[in-house]
Design an enzyme around this catalytic site. Structure first.
Site, PDB file in Angstrom:
ATOM      1  CG  ASP A  53      -5.920  -8.380   3.203  1.00 21.99           C
ATOM      2  OD1 ASP A  53      -5.202  -8.712   4.163  1.00 21.99           O
ATOM      3  OD2 ASP A  53      -6.141  -7.193   2.893  1.00 21.99           O
ATOM      4  CE1 TYR A 111      -0.195  -6.931  -3.331  1.00 17.05           C
ATOM      5  CE2 TYR A 111       1.492  -5.245  -3.004  1.00 17.05           C
ATOM      6  CZ  TYR A 111       0.832  -6.387  -2.574  1.00 17.05           C
ATOM      7  OH  TYR A 111       1.204  -6.977  -1.399  1.00 17.05           O
TER       8      TYR A 111
END
EC number: 5.4.99.12
Length: 246
Positions: A53, A111
């Site tokens: 994003d 992540y």
């Protein structure tokens, strides 16, 4: 036809995310494709392991592209580093089998997310962490993280609406490490839904402050309702660390 795999590092602060947009040149994919197309003399389309994003960073995003051009990988990398913005670095280029696909062949991802947990913001961490000043019960959050691991339907922990595609994912590991005022969350799983990590972080933070109870996790898994989970924390604290392949 050559198939070239790229390992890419980027600071996503200035960009609208990974995926190319028709009405903007402020995407990671778009910047790299423009330089590659000029270098190789033909329109090049790169395929990423997944989207990140706006504002999200990557230490090792993986992408691949195909070309008939015979230019050496070292020369190609040098041109990319010279002509791309300094916040996008192609760390590695390698030739791979023609069937390799950076998105379809992934077996997992890692992540990281960073939270600056102090009453006073940090001038240096502001682009790479989320400032959260509430006092947190870290051990309670670690216990909640264990409840989140395993194979579950994570629909309620995503920004997706109900979909025909499966929202079941295996989340192998969540760790929470504290170094003074900085919290480092690590997530390893076979795949992640849209905004899943950011919503998981928000849920853990709200459990850490007592806003949500530990049992809320079971309720969210059962209901699949986004509104039952915690907030979606901002993107600037999120890093794609690694993409795994079998």
């Amino acid at each position: 036809m050559r198939n070239i795999k790229m390992t890419i590092e980027y600071d996503g602060s200035r960009y609208l995310g990974w995926q190319r947009l028709g009405d903007s040149d402020k995407t990671i994919q778009g910047k790299i494709e423009k330089v590659l197309s000029q270098l190789l003399g033909t329109e090049i389309e790169i395929v990423g392991s997944g989207r990140t994003d706006a504002g999200t960073h990557a230490r090792a995003q993986i992408a691949n592209f195909k070309t008939d051009n015979t230019l050496g990988l070292k020369a190609m990398q040098e041109v990319l580093i010279k002509n791309l913005p300094q916040d996008i670095i192609v760390k590695k280029l390698e030739e791979v089998p023609e069937r390799f696909h950076s998105r379809y062949h992934t077996s997992g991802k890692q992540y990281s997310y960073y939270v600056w947990n102090q009453s006073i913001p940090s001038a240096f961490e502001r682009n790479y962490s989320f400032h959260y000043s509430e006092k947190l019960d870290i051990e309670k959050m670690r216990k909640a993280a264990k409840k989140l691991t395993g194979r579950h339907d994570f629909l309620g922990f995503s920004a997706l609406r109900k979909t025909k595609k499966s929202t079941v994912r295996a989340l192998e590991k969540i760790t929470i490490e504290q170094e003074e005022d900085l919290l480092h969350f690590t997530f390893i799983g076979e795949g992640f839904l849209h905004k899943m990590v950011r919503i998981l972080i928000g849920t853990l933070l709200e459990i850490g402050t007592g806003t949500l109870e530990m049992d809320a996790i079971d309720d969210i898994f059962q209901s699949g309702k986004r509104q039952d989970a915690g907030m979606a924390v901002p993107a600037q604290g999120l890093f794609l660390d690694e993409v795994y392949y079998d």
